[in-house]
Design a protein around this motif. Sequence first.
Motif, PDB file in Angstrom:
ATOM      1  N   UNK A  39       0.815  -1.225   0.000  1.00  0.00           N
ATOM      2  CA  UNK A  39       0.000   0.000   0.000  1.00  0.00           C
ATOM      3  C   UNK A  39       0.849   1.275   0.000  1.00  0.00           C
ATOM      4  N   UNK A  40       1.961   1.243   0.702  1.00  0.00           N
ATOM      5  CA  UNK A  40       2.936   2.347   0.642  1.00  0.00           C
ATOM      6  C   UNK A  40       4.224   1.777   0.064  1.00  0.00           C
ATOM      7  N   UNK A  41       4.674   2.349  -1.042  1.00  0.00           N
ATOM      8  CA  UNK A  41       5.921   1.887  -1.673  1.00  0.00           C
ATOM      9  C   UNK A  41       6.614   3.112  -2.250  1.00  0.00           C
ATOM     10  N   UNK A  42       7.602   3.568  -1.504  1.00  0.00           N
ATOM     11  CA  UNK A  42       8.327   4.789  -1.859  1.00  0.00           C
ATOM     12  C   UNK A  42       9.782   4.427  -2.127  1.00  0.00           C
ATOM     13  N   UNK A  43      10.369   5.075  -3.121  1.00  0.00           N
ATOM     14  CA  UNK A  43      11.784   4.920  -3.430  1.00  0.00           C
ATOM     15  C   UNK A  43      12.526   6.174  -2.994  1.00  0.00           C
ATOM     16  N   UNK A  44      13.665   5.980  -2.360  1.00  0.00           N
ATOM     17  CA  UNK A  44      14.510   7.119  -1.960  1.00  0.00           C
ATOM     18  C   UNK A  44      15.848   6.964  -2.668  1.00  0.00           C
ATOM     19  N   UNK A  45      16.240   8.005  -3.377  1.00  0.00           N
ATOM     20  CA  UNK A  45      17.491   7.944  -4.151  1.00  0.00           C
ATOM     21  C   UNK A  45      18.396   9.119  -3.778  1.00  0.00           C
ATOM     22  N   UNK A  46      19.708   8.871  -3.767  1.00  0.00           N
ATOM     23  CA  UNK A  46      20.637   9.971  -3.517  1.00  0.00           C
ATOM     24  C   UNK A  46      20.801  10.839  -4.759  1.00  0.00           C
ATOM     25  N   UNK A  47      21.107  12.111  -4.529  1.00  0.00           N
ATOM     26  CA  UNK A  47      21.396  13.013  -5.643  1.00  0.00           C
ATOM     27  C   UNK A  47      22.869  12.898  -5.987  1.00  0.00           C
ATOM     28  N   UNK A  48      23.159  12.011  -6.889  1.00  0.00           N
ATOM     29  CA  UNK A  48      24.528  11.774  -7.312  1.00  0.00           C
ATOM     30  C   UNK A  48      24.542  10.525  -8.160  1.00  0.00           C
ATOM     31  N   UNK A  49      25.672  10.273  -8.768  1.00  0.00           N
ATOM     32  CA  UNK A  49      25.770   9.164  -9.725  1.00  0.00           C
ATOM     33  C   UNK A  49      26.373   7.943  -9.044  1.00  0.00           C
ATOM     34  N   UNK A  50      25.503   7.125  -8.428  1.00  0.00           N
ATOM     35  CA  UNK A  50      25.946   5.941  -7.689  1.00  0.00           C
ATOM     36  C   UNK A  50      25.093   4.750  -8.092  1.00  0.00           C
ATOM     37  N   UNK A  51      25.762   3.671  -8.471  1.00  0.00           N
ATOM     38  CA  UNK A  51      25.067   2.477  -8.927  1.00  0.00           C
ATOM     39  C   UNK A  51      24.488   1.692  -7.759  1.00  0.00           C
TER      40      UNK A  51
END
Length: 119
Positions: A39-51
Amino acid sequence: MVYDNDNIFAKILRGEIPCDKVFENEYALAFNDINPQAPIHVLVIPKGEFVSMADFSVNAPDDLTVGFFRAVGDVARQLGLEKDGYRLLANTGDNAHQEVPHLHFHILAGKKLGPMLSR
Ligand code: AMP
């Protein structure tokens, strides 16, 4: 692994494609997963180029490392997930079926999530 500037999260960070944003600061962006698994599915990503975490943990500057991890916690808190709980996961590489080669944490919540791994 070399960072692919054409991956979908890179395009979201550059504003080239939209996302359903739930949080943003100078270190991180969080948005709803387009194909939610809970029901809740959030993605958190860093601001930068990291694999991956391996890449991030070696190559991210200290302020981004701290800022990103604080952001993950802030998102979970702002979503009100502390009381009932949530699952935090980062698929990494082929065995974990990582589809998007930009480090991302999934925040899954909103129901009993069951066993950690499907068998
Ligand atoms: P992973 O398998 O850990 O790499 O997960 C990638 C996640 O990104 C999947 O849960 C997808 O549903 C999600 N995803 C792919 N494209 C988008 C998009 N444009 N906006 C939001 N989520 C996306």
